[in-house]
Design a protein around this motif. Structure first.
Motif, PDB file in Angstrom:
ATOM      1  N   GLY A  11       0.766  -1.174   0.008  1.00 46.64           N
ATOM      2  CA  GLY A  11       0.416   0.430  -0.166  1.00 46.64           C
ATOM      3  C   GLY A  11       0.990   1.293   0.117  1.00 46.64           C
ATOM      4  O   GLY A  11       1.867   1.309   0.184  1.00 46.64           O
ATOM      5  N   THR A  12       0.337   2.524  -0.330  1.00 51.32           N
ATOM      6  CA  THR A  12       1.124   3.470  -0.692  1.00 51.32           C
ATOM      7  C   THR A  12       0.456   4.780   0.098  1.00 51.32           C
ATOM      8  O   THR A  12      -1.274   5.123  -0.380  1.00 51.32           O
ATOM      9  CB  THR A  12       1.274   3.782  -1.873  1.00 51.32           C
ATOM     10  OG1 THR A  12       2.563   5.355  -1.696  1.00 51.32           O
ATOM     11  CG2 THR A  12       0.451   3.503  -2.937  1.00 51.32           C
ATOM     12  N   PRO A  13       0.451   5.782  -0.043  1.00 53.06           N
ATOM     13  CA  PRO A  13      -0.374   7.065   0.186  1.00 53.06           C
ATOM     14  C   PRO A  13      -0.599   7.603  -1.271  1.00 53.06           C
ATOM     15  O   PRO A  13       0.322   7.563  -1.741  1.00 53.06           O
ATOM     16  CB  PRO A  13       0.643   7.820   1.282  1.00 53.06           C
ATOM     17  CG  PRO A  13       1.748   7.833   1.989  1.00 53.06           C
ATOM     18  CD  PRO A  13       1.712   5.981   1.263  1.00 53.06           C
ATOM     19  N   GLU A  59     -10.630  -2.573   2.547  1.00 49.78           N
ATOM     20  CA  GLU A  59     -10.467  -0.977   1.817  1.00 49.78           C
ATOM     21  C   GLU A  59     -10.259  -0.449   0.469  1.00 49.78           C
ATOM     22  O   GLU A  59     -10.123  -1.883  -0.115  1.00 49.78           O
ATOM     23  CB  GLU A  59      -9.036  -0.748   3.229  1.00 49.78           C
ATOM     24  CG  GLU A  59      -7.750  -1.471   2.306  1.00 49.78           C
ATOM     25  CD  GLU A  59      -6.713  -1.653   3.250  1.00 49.78           C
ATOM     26  OE1 GLU A  59      -6.309  -0.822   4.102  1.00 49.78           O
ATOM     27  OE2 GLU A  59      -5.978  -3.124   3.313  1.00 49.78           O
ATOM     28  N   GLU A 110      -4.322  13.245   4.344  1.00 48.30           N
ATOM     29  CA  GLU A 110      -3.611  12.410   3.742  1.00 48.30           C
ATOM     30  C   GLU A 110      -4.615  10.762   3.313  1.00 48.30           C
ATOM     31  O   GLU A 110      -5.447  10.661   4.426  1.00 48.30           O
ATOM     32  CB  GLU A 110      -2.368  11.651   4.866  1.00 48.30           C
ATOM     33  CG  GLU A 110      -1.444  13.213   5.019  1.00 48.30           C
ATOM     34  CD  GLU A 110      -0.753  13.274   6.026  1.00 48.30           C
ATOM     35  OE1 GLU A 110      -1.035  11.623   7.033  1.00 48.30           O
ATOM     36  OE2 GLU A 110       0.412  13.693   6.110  1.00 48.30           O
ATOM     37  N   ARG A 111      -4.684  10.207   2.691  1.00 48.89           N
ATOM     38  CA  ARG A 111      -5.011   9.184   2.200  1.00 48.89           C
ATOM     39  C   ARG A 111      -4.261   7.773   1.881  1.00 48.89           C
ATOM     40  O   ARG A 111      -3.239   8.348   0.998  1.00 48.89           O
ATOM     41  CB  ARG A 111      -6.152   9.304   0.777  1.00 48.89           C
ATOM     42  CG  ARG A 111      -7.767  10.428   1.577  1.00 48.89           C
ATOM     43  CD  ARG A 111      -7.817  10.831   0.017  1.00 48.89           C
ATOM     44  NE  ARG A 111      -9.596  11.844   0.889  1.00 48.89           N
ATOM     45  CZ  ARG A 111     -10.672  11.840   0.149  1.00 48.89           C
ATOM     46  NH1 ARG A 111     -10.626  11.641  -0.877  1.00 48.89           N
ATOM     47  NH2 ARG A 111     -11.170  12.438   0.467  1.00 48.89           N
ATOM     48  N   TYR A 112      -4.681   7.017   1.711  1.00 55.08           N
ATOM     49  CA  TYR A 112      -4.311   5.411   1.409  1.00 55.08           C
ATOM     50  C   TYR A 112      -5.030   4.736   0.450  1.00 55.08           C
ATOM     51  O   TYR A 112      -6.524   4.667   1.324  1.00 55.08           O
ATOM     52  CB  TYR A 112      -3.974   4.992   2.750  1.00 55.08           C
ATOM     53  CG  TYR A 112      -2.871   3.893   2.466  1.00 55.08           C
ATOM     54  CD1 TYR A 112      -1.623   3.814   2.497  1.00 55.08           C
ATOM     55  CD2 TYR A 112      -3.530   2.381   3.117  1.00 55.08           C
ATOM     56  CE1 TYR A 112      -0.260   2.861   2.764  1.00 55.08           C
ATOM     57  CE2 TYR A 112      -2.178   1.423   3.645  1.00 55.08           C
ATOM     58  CZ  TYR A 112      -1.906   1.957   3.199  1.00 55.08           C
ATOM     59  OH  TYR A 112      -0.614   0.746   2.632  1.00 55.08           O
TER      60      TYR A 112
END
Length: 850
Positions: A99-101, A189, A108-110
């Motif tokens: 995963g990554t921002p 998610e 800030e989201r992921y």
């Protein structure tokens, strides 16, 4: 056996059961309900397990083998190629979970990232719109990510990936080629998908965390597994069935949390059933006092008579247990089709589990033995002279001094334990308090209080009835006779009302604690997110003075507020003072004052959080001194908070007072709300915040905007828990109502001459019906009053022990509804006995007792 079986003590009891099957039904009803709810829980667990297993999707069904590395190193491309070349392997795909921002947003989201082939039997996703990616810097996103981030095929997304040096961040734009839907049940998610090799290049990773293998035919998996172990040394190879079973068990374990909670409350319902059964056996045995006395007169010993009565109770328990098990099993098979009519897909349970069924039946028999033990010992000591008398009402003529002493001792123990916990209640900021031990002692105190209620119940019935008699006597002869009927048998009324009180106490205290917990959750939400957006400088310090005005100029935003903070010294300790106006926090989030009122904050006044108020020993109206830049500032406390202050503030003053303390005029943080409600309004507000912060003059990453929508709320979980607990506790009320119906039915049989005399004196059948119905309703009123009188104080103590900052909230409307519903249900439970009583002919008044 020399004589007929009816001539024996046990035979006479069996003959009595055959002659009066109604008494068997009365004594076994509460035990049948207990067996039904216990075995119903077993069947519910089977339904949940079958449903989760049938609906759970994790590892695809086509996966024959799952290969994982034994150590921390992943399986590289060379290892994947070796697996693909293994004889018997038809297909092998590597899996990556990373995963990554996400860049391009002020908040800030992921985005989670997973490797998937996108097509074929080993794929976990299916395209919904667009095409599955093929090539570098291309990904597909699931429907959750598309909705949350406003993505569509053809749009771009910036990923914030670590640079090769491991210290900096590189911005990598990727193209969204399509929208997919994941078949995995556990996907929860926003996630992006790409083929394994492309995703490894994008992330700069060297290998896969797992390889899924398909063999053809599937039976060749065992031989292929051995070859893979030789081809990839150190690899752990497991069968796909083993992995799927493990995933399903984990899913079932998560879904079984509620059922484990149910077990606690089922124990309470079983205890209530034992109390009801004990009372019922006592009434039945009192009704048969002449028969028992005759057996004593012809030579039966007390020991043999008690053994026969216990054996009778065991038979009743075993039959009731078997009936309850069969009823629960039948209902369990009706649940899936009924749920399907309402749009819920449930799987049918497996065959009847013999071990659990046998244990439930035997357990019910044991409960019956425990319930009948005390009444049988009392009944077996009947004098032979009682054979010359008519049946009694079951009220004990023996002095209750021992019972009273026991009740007083239990009450004293409960008061002492409760007082000890009250004296040791934690203060705000106390982290060393052992809440588990304290809650355990509160439960013990509550248990002693309930035992005291059982022992002292006959003494409490008449005082409560005297208060209720005033309005009831105005309803006419039926009301006066109902009060006299219940008050004339206080021990019986207490035994029934105590079980009702147990249910009301548990339901009422649960509702009260959950209402207080809900208020505390809203208070915590206020502390964490008083507004939709919070903006602050990433490196600390202050924000641009014009930023608040620029945000306020955007029509998508509302309630833009600039907040300043400063550091002060109080009693040698550093503290944070803020000019946040606590009355402007959006309504409905639960920000309240413990003492004083938040609206009283004005010049030279201050609002203090709970920890500092406790440490200083101040409340509303007291004075505190804060030291700013070496100068003391005297302030009057306008209010104190029940817990911490929003955004970490310790003291809250007006903007003028904060300026007087030497605070910087630039804001420390800025809050804002979306101007429009709903997801669309919040999306527009988020874009407005992002657009305002774009560019080096406005932040360009130096200013962080936190979106309160990304915080995980607990409202749904709290509502689910509340509903589950209350429904489980209603089982106790159900057992209590069954006890009311049983007692009313036996009372009607016992008082036939009384009803006949009333009819002979001119009382109509309808009036007799109202009298019996009111008596049953009085059991509900007595139990409700006693239960609330016991439950509310203990609810307050539980809330204070569990969380001292939680505002104690009494849901008066819900408690009134529970009491009203209980009175109606207990009155309805007496409908059939009341109908029988109303049909009693006047000629019964001159008949002899049976």
């Amino acid at each position: 056996m020399n004589g007929p079986w009816r001539a024996t003590v046990l035979g006479s009891q069996a003959a009595e059961l055959l002659r009066r099957p109604g008494r068997f039904a009365a004594t076994g009803l509460s035990l049948l309900i207990a067996a039904f709810v216990v075995f119903g829980a077993v069947m519910a667990q089977q339904i949940v397990t079958a449903t989760v297993v049938d609906r759970f999707r994790g590892t695809p069904d086509a996966v024959s083998l799952v290969v994982t590395p034994k150590d921390a190193a992943d399986i590289g491309e060379a290892g994947l190629d070796a697996i693909r070349r293994t004889p018997g392997v038809t297909e092998a795909v590597g899996r990556v979970d990373a995963g990554t921002p996400v860049g391009g947003s002020a908040a800030e989201r992921y985005l989670a990232l997973a490797a998937d082939p996108g097509a074929g039997p080993l794929a976990q996703v299916r395209p919904v719109d667009g095409a599955y990616p093929s090539g570098p810097r291309r990904i597909a996103v699931d429907t959750r990510a598309a909705e949350a981030y406003g993505l569509a095929p053809g749009s771009t997304l910036t990923l914030l990936l670590p640079a090769p040096d491991g210290e900096s961040t590189r911005r990598v734009p990727v193209e969204i080629t399509g929208i997919v839907r994941s078949a995995a049940t556990a996907a929860a998610e926003p996630t992006g998908y790409a083929p394994g090799p492309d995703l490894l290049k994008l992330l700069g990773m060297q290998g896969y965390s797992r390889v899924d293998v398909r063999t053809d035919p599937p039976a060749a998996a065992t031989e292929a597994a051995e070859r893979i172990r030789r081809a990839v040394p150190g690899a752990v190879v497991r069968s796909g069935d083993e992995v799927r079973d493990e995933e399903a068990r984990a899913a079932v374990a998560d879904a079984s949390d509620t059922l484990e909670l149910a077990g606690v409350f089922l124990a309470v319902a079983v205890g209530a059933a034992v109390l009801v059964a004990t009372s019922t056996f006592r009434i039945v045995f009192a009704r048969r006092v002449r028969q028992l006395a005759l057996l004593r007169a012809i030579g039966a010993t007390s020991r043999r008579l008690a053994a026969a009565l216990v054996a009778e109770g065991a038979v009743v328990g075993l039959l009731a247990g078997a009936a309850g098990v069969l009823a629960a099993w039948g209902c369990a098979h009706l649940v899936p089709p009924v749920a399907g009519r309402f749009g819920h897909d449930l799987s049918a349970p497996a065959a009847l589990p013999p071990a659990q069924a046998a244990l439930t039946v035997l357990g019910t028999g044991l409960l019956a033995v425990l319930a009948v033990l005390a009444p049988s010992l009392t009944a077996s000591r009947v004098s032979p002279l009682q054979a010359l008398r008519t049946a009694t009402s079951g009220e004990s003529t023996v002095s209750g001094a021992g019972r009273t002493v026991l009740g007083v001792l239990c009450a004293a123990g409960a008061v002492l334990l409760a007082r000890q916990q009250y004296a040791e209640l934690p203060e705000p900021g106390d982290t060393a308090y052992d809440r588990f031990t304290a809650l355990t002692l509160v439960v013990v105190s509550g248990g002693l209080a309930f035992l005291a209620l059982i022992a002292l119940g006959p003494l409490l019935v008449r005082p409560v009835l005297s208060a209720l008699a005033v309005p009831l006597r105005r309803t006419g002869a039926a009301g006066r006779l109902a009060v006299a009927g219940v008050g004339g048998a206080p021990a019986r009324a207490a035994s029934v009302s105590v079980v009702v009180a147990l249910g009301v106490c548990l339901v009422g205290s649960t509702l009260t604690c959950l209402a207080s917990l809900d208020a505390y959750e809203r208070y915590k939400e206020t502390l964490e997110a008083p507004a939709d957006f919070r903006l602050y400088a990433r490196e600390g310090g202050t924000l641009d003075r014009t930023l608040a005005a620029d945000l306020a100029a955007r029509p998508e935003l509302a309630d833009v507020t600039a907040i300043r903070t400063a550091e002060v010294v109080q009693d040698g300790r550093s503290a944070t003072v803020s000019d946040l106006d606590l009355t402007t926090v959006r309504s409905g989030t639960g920000l309240t004052a413990r003492t004083g009122a938040l609206g009283r904050l004005g010049p030279a006044h201050v609002v203090v959080d709970a920890e500092h108020a406790h440490r200083l020993g101040v409340a509303a109206g007291d004075r505190v001194t804060l030291e700013s830049e070496g100068r003391p500032v005297r302030l009057t406390v306008a209010a104190t908070l029940p817990g911490a202050g929003p955004y970490g503030g310790d003291f809250f003053v007006t903007a003028a007072d904060l300026t007087r303390m030497g605070a910087d005029p630039a804001p420390t943080l800025i809050t804002a709300n979306a101007a429009a409600d709903g997801a669309e309004g919040r999306t527009r507000a988020h874009r407005a915040v992002t657009g305002t912060l774009t560019g080096p003059g406005r932040g360009d990453g130096r200013v962080v905007a936190e979106d309160a929508a990304t915080r995980t709320g607990t409202d749904d979980d709290l509502r689910t828990m509340a509903t589950t607990v209350v429904l489980l506790l209603c089982l106790t009320v159900l057992v209590a109502v069954a006890g009311v119906a049983t007692t009313a039915g036996l009372t009607v049989v016992e008082r036939r001459r009384e009803f006949g005399l009333l009819r002979a004196l001119g009382l109509s059948g309808a009036a007799v019906h109202r009298m019996v119905t009111l008596e049953c309703a009085l059991y509900g009123v007595l139990g409700g009053i006693l239960g609330l009188a016991l439950g509310v104080p203990y609810s307050w103590l539980v809330v204070r022990v569990a969380e001292t900052s939680a505002p104690f909230t009494v849901p008066a409307g819900q408690l009134a509804a529970v009491l009203a519903a209980l009175v109606l249900v207990t009155a309805a439970a007496g409908t059939v006995p009341a109908l029988r009583a109303s049909r009693t002919p006047p000629t019964v008044a001159v008949a002899q007792g049976d």
